[in-house]
Write a protein that holds these residues in place. Structure first.
Motif, PDB file in Angstrom:
ATOM      1  N   PHE A   9      30.390  27.742 -23.690  1.00  0.00           N
ATOM      2  CA  PHE A   9      31.295  28.234 -24.724  1.00  0.00           C
ATOM      3  C   PHE A   9      32.728  28.323 -24.201  1.00  0.00           C
ATOM      4  CE2 PHE A   9      27.097  29.754 -26.013  1.00  0.00           C
ATOM      5  CZ  PHE A   9      27.041  29.266 -27.312  1.00  0.00           C
ATOM      6  N   GLY A  10      33.105  27.311 -23.410  1.00  0.00           N
ATOM      7  CA  GLY A  10      34.474  27.192 -22.961  1.00  0.00           C
ATOM      8  C   GLY A  10      34.838  27.956 -21.715  1.00  0.00           C
ATOM      9  N   GLU A  11      33.908  28.726 -21.140  1.00  0.00           N
ATOM     10  CA  GLU A  11      34.184  29.475 -19.919  1.00  0.00           C
ATOM     11  C   GLU A  11      33.109  29.214 -18.873  1.00  0.00           C
ATOM     12  OE1 GLU A  11      35.685  33.435 -19.987  1.00  0.00           O
ATOM     13  OE2 GLU A  11      36.071  33.359 -22.153  1.00  0.00           O
ATOM     14  N   THR A  12      33.385  29.630 -17.653  1.00  0.00           N
ATOM     15  CA  THR A  12      32.502  29.315 -16.532  1.00  0.00           C
ATOM     16  C   THR A  12      31.479  30.417 -16.303  1.00  0.00           C
ATOM     17  OG1 THR A  12      34.291  28.090 -15.468  1.00  0.00           O
ATOM     18  CG2 THR A  12      32.411  28.699 -14.087  1.00  0.00           C
ATOM     19  N   THR A  13      30.234  29.995 -16.132  1.00  0.00           N
ATOM     20  CA  THR A  13      29.173  30.895 -15.694  1.00  0.00           C
ATOM     21  C   THR A  13      28.292  30.132 -14.716  1.00  0.00           C
ATOM     22  OG1 THR A  13      27.416  32.408 -16.402  1.00  0.00           O
ATOM     23  CG2 THR A  13      27.572  30.323 -17.586  1.00  0.00           C
ATOM     24  N   ARG A  14      27.260  30.793 -14.205  1.00  0.00           N
ATOM     25  CA  ARG A  14      26.304  30.129 -13.331  1.00  0.00           C
ATOM     26  C   ARG A  14      24.941  30.113 -14.004  1.00  0.00           C
ATOM     27  NH1 ARG A  14      28.181  33.876  -9.322  1.00  0.00           N
ATOM     28  NH2 ARG A  14      29.780  32.978  -7.979  1.00  0.00           N
ATOM     29  N   MET A  15      24.235  29.024 -13.813  1.00  0.00           N
ATOM     30  CA  MET A  15      22.854  28.926 -14.284  1.00  0.00           C
ATOM     31  C   MET A  15      21.974  28.448 -13.136  1.00  0.00           C
ATOM     32  SD  MET A  15      23.040  27.580 -18.212  1.00  0.00           S
ATOM     33  CE  MET A  15      23.924  28.589 -19.431  1.00  0.00           C
ATOM     34  N   PRO A  16      20.693  28.761 -13.174  1.00  0.00           N
ATOM     35  CA  PRO A  16      19.811  28.393 -12.067  1.00  0.00           C
ATOM     36  C   PRO A  16      19.739  26.882 -11.863  1.00  0.00           C
ATOM     37  CG  PRO A  16      18.770  30.005 -13.507  1.00  0.00           C
ATOM     38  CD  PRO A  16      20.000  29.550 -14.212  1.00  0.00           C
ATOM     39  N   ALA A  17      19.684  26.487 -10.605  1.00  0.00           N
ATOM     40  CA  ALA A  17      19.534  25.067 -10.265  1.00  0.00           C
ATOM     41  C   ALA A  17      18.082  24.619 -10.317  1.00  0.00           C
ATOM     42  CB  ALA A  17      20.105  24.816  -8.870  1.00  0.00           C
ATOM     43  N   GLY A  18      17.154  25.573 -10.359  1.00  0.00           N
ATOM     44  CA  GLY A  18      15.734  25.259 -10.234  1.00  0.00           C
ATOM     45  C   GLY A  18      15.207  24.175 -11.159  1.00  0.00           C
ATOM     46  N   PRO A  19      15.447  24.254 -12.483  1.00  0.00           N
ATOM     47  CA  PRO A  19      14.889  23.222 -13.359  1.00  0.00           C
ATOM     48  C   PRO A  19      15.337  21.804 -12.978  1.00  0.00           C
ATOM     49  CG  PRO A  19      15.577  25.114 -14.655  1.00  0.00           C
ATOM     50  CD  PRO A  19      16.059  25.361 -13.254  1.00  0.00           C
ATOM     51  N   ALA A  20      16.632  21.633 -12.707  1.00  0.00           N
ATOM     52  CA  ALA A  20      17.140  20.311 -12.341  1.00  0.00           C
ATOM     53  C   ALA A  20      16.566  19.849 -11.004  1.00  0.00           C
ATOM     54  CB  ALA A  20      18.666  20.329 -12.286  1.00  0.00           C
ATOM     55  N   LEU A  21      16.488  20.747 -10.032  1.00  0.00           N
ATOM     56  CA  LEU A  21      15.954  20.377  -8.722  1.00  0.00           C
ATOM     57  C   LEU A  21      14.473  20.019  -8.802  1.00  0.00           C
ATOM     58  CD1 LEU A  21      17.717  23.017  -6.443  1.00  0.00           C
ATOM     59  CD2 LEU A  21      18.112  20.541  -6.465  1.00  0.00           C
ATOM     60  N   LEU A  22      13.723  20.770  -9.598  1.00  0.00           N
ATOM     61  CA  LEU A  22      12.302  20.458  -9.755  1.00  0.00           C
ATOM     62  C   LEU A  22      12.108  19.080 -10.371  1.00  0.00           C
ATOM     63  CD1 LEU A  22      10.955  23.912 -10.992  1.00  0.00           C
ATOM     64  CD2 LEU A  22      10.183  22.705  -8.932  1.00  0.00           C
TER      65      LEU A  22
END
Length: 323
Positions: free
Chosen positions: A214-227
């Protein structure tokens, strides 16, 4: 559990309240439970506590042109949706398979069923929308497909044990989030052609991937992409929303593909951003069903938390015990 400090009075109270919910609410007639949930939600909303104010601030980013009156309406509806989640969750063990089949409608489910049929392993990644436990029951009962998930360690340990026992009773394999062993077990399940479901829109590790949300920076888990990269499993975003009780809808979005080129970090960043974009689509369409009562964007976190300390982006999702 050995080695655990004794529970505080507040932790024992919280554990007792959840125990009462699972013990008493599931025995109430459904209309009574629904009214109780609305009453609790409206009372909490009127008190304007930290959770309500944070929800409203988060919604202001989702609906940036909303007036104060509109934001208040959305936060009130959001609290009702949040309490509907709890009332349903307390009652889910009493739901029949036919109830689940009649009241959960999943759109574009072929993305999921084709992946299961291909026996390549499937990762479902969801945000905090509507009731992911109910969606999980739909998977285990209607699709008759077991899956593995993770849960945050809660205090007291007895509360965590309640959540694990509850979700296992619904047909889920539950792994503890802490300790670092969950990733290896999830990867094994996927290589065996299994299904993994992860609530993955809020970083619990302080080492998540930065995304624009939504136009701003946050962090999300890397787990799904890494798996997905490690195992070749299909990565599918899922969004959920409520209709008139007791109906819930969901959508399985097209697969997030692993980029053909780039470093592992670059691939992970691109895939996690694709998940965030899919989540944002569902949240923008149904903001009242987004249950985010915690700080999420980096701009809202204390400086020490941004650097990986404290309980902000690296903290948990509270009593919901989501991954």
């Amino acid at each position: 559990m050995t080695g655990q400090p004794p529970a505080t009075a507040r932790e024992r109270l919280v554990d007792g309240m959840y125990g009462l919910g699972w013990g008493a609410v599931k025995k109430l007639p459904e209309p009574v439970a629904a009214r109780l949930g609305r009453t609790i939600a409206d009372t909490a909303w009127k008190r304007r506590g930290k959770g309500v104010l944070r929800l409203e601030a988060n919604l202001a980013r989702v609906v940036p042109d909303a007036s104060p009156e509109r934001l208040a309406q959305l936060s009130k509806a959001g609290m009702r949706s949040y309490m509907r989640y709890w009332m349903e969750s307390f009652r889910l063990p009493t739901w029949s398979t036919e109830q689940v089949r009649e009241n959960v409608h999943i759109h574009d489910v072929h993305h999921l069923t084709d992946g299961i049929a291909a026996d390549r392993g499937v990762i479902l990644a969801l945000p905090h929308l509507a009731n992911w436990d109910l969606a999980g029951v739909w998977v285990t009962r209607v699709l008759q497909t077991p899956f593995t998930t993770v849960a945050e360690r809660l205090k007291p340990e007895s509360l965590y044990d309640r959540f694990v026992a509850y979700r296992e009773s619904l047909g889920m394999e539950v792994l503890p989030h802490a300790g670092g062993s969950a990733f290896g077990t999830l990867a094994r399940r996927l290589r065996e052609g299994g299904l993994v479901c992860l609530v993955a829109d809020r970083d619990l590790s302080s080492s998540g991937v930065e995304v624009k949300y939504f136009g701003e920076t946050t962090r999300m888990p890397a787990g799904p992409a890494l798996l997905a990269q490690h195992t070749g499993a299909l990565l599918l975003p899922v969004t959920l929303w409520y209709e008139e009780a007791p109906v819930m809808h969901g959508r399985v979005h097209p697969p997030v593909e692993v980029p053909e080129s780039g470093t592992r970090a670059a691939k992970t960043s691109s895939m996690t951003q694709a998940l965030a974009d899919a989540y944002a689509t569902g949240i923008a369409e149904h903001p009242e069903d987004w249950h985010m009562l915690q700080r999420l964007w980096l701009a809202d976190l204390e400086p020490r938390t941004r650097n990986g300390a404290g309980n902000g982006a690296g903290g948990g999702t509270g009593s919901r015990a989501d991954a």
